[in-house]
Write an enzyme that holds these catalytic residues in place. Structure first.
Site, PDB file in Angstrom:
ATOM      1  N   CYS A 190     -12.304   2.255 -14.891  1.00  0.00           N
ATOM      2  CA  CYS A 190     -12.924   3.687 -14.889  1.00  0.00           C
ATOM      3  C   CYS A 190     -11.671   4.520 -14.536  1.00  0.00           C
ATOM      4  O   CYS A 190     -11.450   5.209 -13.579  1.00  0.00           O
ATOM      5  CB  CYS A 190     -14.023   3.792 -13.543  1.00  0.00           C
ATOM      6  SG  CYS A 190     -14.740   5.336 -13.514  1.00  0.00           S
ATOM      7  N   GLU A 235       0.746  -1.237  -0.057  1.00  0.00           N
ATOM      8  CA  GLU A 235       0.129   0.077   0.036  1.00  0.00           C
ATOM      9  C   GLU A 235       0.806   1.268  -0.039  1.00  0.00           C
ATOM     10  O   GLU A 235       0.627   2.105  -0.656  1.00  0.00           O
ATOM     11  CB  GLU A 235      -0.878   0.080   1.076  1.00  0.00           C
ATOM     12  CG  GLU A 235      -2.048  -0.899   1.014  1.00  0.00           C
ATOM     13  CD  GLU A 235      -3.103  -0.694   0.029  1.00  0.00           C
ATOM     14  OE1 GLU A 235      -3.207   0.533  -0.316  1.00  0.00           O
ATOM     15  OE2 GLU A 235      -3.409  -1.546  -0.914  1.00  0.00           O
ATOM     16  N   CYS A 291     -24.861   5.596 -13.157  1.00  0.00           N
ATOM     17  CA  CYS A 291     -23.773   6.397 -13.222  1.00  0.00           C
ATOM     18  C   CYS A 291     -24.316   7.663 -13.797  1.00  0.00           C
ATOM     19  O   CYS A 291     -24.581   8.041 -14.689  1.00  0.00           O
ATOM     20  CB  CYS A 291     -22.646   5.943 -14.226  1.00  0.00           C
ATOM     21  SG  CYS A 291     -21.353   7.023 -13.962  1.00  0.00           S
ATOM     22  N   CYS A 316     -16.770   2.972 -20.529  1.00  0.00           N
ATOM     23  CA  CYS A 316     -17.982   3.062 -20.004  1.00  0.00           C
ATOM     24  C   CYS A 316     -18.864   2.192 -20.724  1.00  0.00           C
ATOM     25  O   CYS A 316     -20.064   1.811 -20.327  1.00  0.00           O
ATOM     26  CB  CYS A 316     -18.653   4.588 -20.180  1.00  0.00           C
ATOM     27  SG  CYS A 316     -17.809   5.826 -19.384  1.00  0.00           S
ATOM     28  N   CYS A 319     -18.925  -1.116 -18.674  1.00  0.00           N
ATOM     29  CA  CYS A 319     -18.997  -0.825 -17.325  1.00  0.00           C
ATOM     30  C   CYS A 319     -20.066  -1.527 -16.573  1.00  0.00           C
ATOM     31  O   CYS A 319     -21.241  -1.154 -16.925  1.00  0.00           O
ATOM     32  CB  CYS A 319     -18.750   0.694 -16.944  1.00  0.00           C
ATOM     33  SG  CYS A 319     -18.945   1.013 -15.124  1.00  0.00           S
TER      34      CYS A 319
END
Length: 353
Positions: free
Chosen positions: A194, A39, A210, A201, A204
């Site tokens: 995204c 991370e 959205c 899109c 998606c």
């Protein structure tokens, strides 16, 4: 609650099962230490770049106690090339803190994690969810982008008011199970589908709910940071070589850009560089060979580096007595923590020999 809120996690996890990343090195085995390290490395750095650094790091320092025991120079050398070196210094400091306060382990507690150097709320959430499958939201850059588009959130996500709204949304979307997969799914979805530019899109799984897609605002959201042109600074760096082709390195200050890394002697003006050279080495400064100027971008300014190579230099006694100066052979440079542009300068000067 809107349909997209109730179905978000299920749709995202279904997408993740088919298209997500399941074979990342920190997932096998998925330990708190490996999750934490990944991370930190992944902050502002792409997965493809991080993977070899991660593997090299855990090969050398396989657990938290070994990281805490390691000299800072060794940690910075393993990090060299990843950039944003404050991450490595904070990682090292946090490991020492865990040894002092948490028996050499990462604490399984949000507030205790955030209290460690270099760990913010989102990173702490990612550690808790991926290492222990705890219910903790994340809000990294990818998640901010997805949620801003999906829920039509206006305003730059870095503004406290906007960020607070996004945290509320992120918390409301948490599923009851598969928290580790859900966290990875969010990051994968933003990084691969995204995306910032040219998002997919048409395929998606969240397109029906959205708001940005429905209103034709995908390219506008999230709102960009209000900005101004970055200032530019100039640095003259000296590539000083002795008769054995060793390079003179200088340690950076303990705070500021590239803190504590080894670098090349650097000065704003050429006359300042000349004065420093005369005080620390014996040679002909006027015989310096100018190299190609390179540009390096930081978050708050751009740096233009003018290299000057001076060969055949004899060291003064002061070099050996100064902890902030050292001579290094070309072979030794690979194991020393150097800023990425400095390493490129040295490689370029070596290729021209």
């Amino acid at each position: 609650m809107a349909a997209i809120e109730t179905e978000f996690a299920a749709r995202l996890l279904a997408w993740f099962d088919r298209h997500g990343r399941h074979d990342l090195p920190w997932q096998h085995p998925r330990t708190p230490y490996r999750v934490w390290l990944s991370e930190i490395m992944l902050q502002q750095t792409q997965v493809s770049v991080v993977i070899p650094y991660f593997q090299r790091f855990v090969d050398a320092l396989p657990d938290l106690p070994s990281l805490a025991r390691a000299p800072q120079d060794d940690v910075l050398a393993l990090w060299s090339g990843l950039g944003y070196y404050a991450r490595a210094r904070n990682l090292h400091a946090a490991a020492k803190r865990c040894v002092e306060l948490h028996n050499g382990n990462l604490p399984r507690d949000l507030d205790a994690l955030i209290a460690l150097p270099g760990i913010g709320r989102s990173t702490a959430g990612a550690i808790l969810s991926q290492a222990w499958d705890d219910a903790a939201p994340i809000l990294d850059g990818n998640v901010k982008r997805v949620l801003s588009r999906l829920f039509g959130v206006d305003g730059w996500p870095g503004l406290p008011k906007v960020e607070k709204q996004l945290w509320t949304i992120a918390g409301n979307l948490l599923p009851d199970t598969r928290l580790a997969d859900y966290t990875q799914a969010q990051m994968d979805f933003g990084a691969t589908l995204c995306t910032r530019s040219d998002p997919a899109c048409a395929i998606c799984p969240l397109q029906q709910g959205c708001i940005a897609l429905r209103e034709g605002r995908v390219g506008e959201l999230p709102s960009p940071r209000p900005g101004k042109p970055l200032p530019e600074r100039v640095a003259h760096m000296l590539i000083i070589e002795d008769g054995e082709q060793r390079v003179l390195l200088q340690r950076r200050p303990m705070t500021g850009v590239w803190a504590a890394l080894w670098s090349l002697p650097e000065h704003v003006g050429i006359e300042d560089a000349r004065g420093w050279f005369d005080a620390h080495a014996r040679g002909d400064f006027d015989a310096a060979q100018a190299g190609d100027t390179i540009a390096h971008g930081f978050s708050h300014y751009r740096l233009r580096i003018h290299p000057h190579r001076i060969a055949g230099v004899r060291p003064r006694h002061a070099v050996g007595d100064n902890d902030d100066l050292r001579w290094a052979t070309r072979a030794e440079l690979a194991g020393i923590g150097l800023p990425a542009p400095v390493r490129r300068l040295l490689q370029a000067s070596n290729e021209k020999e």
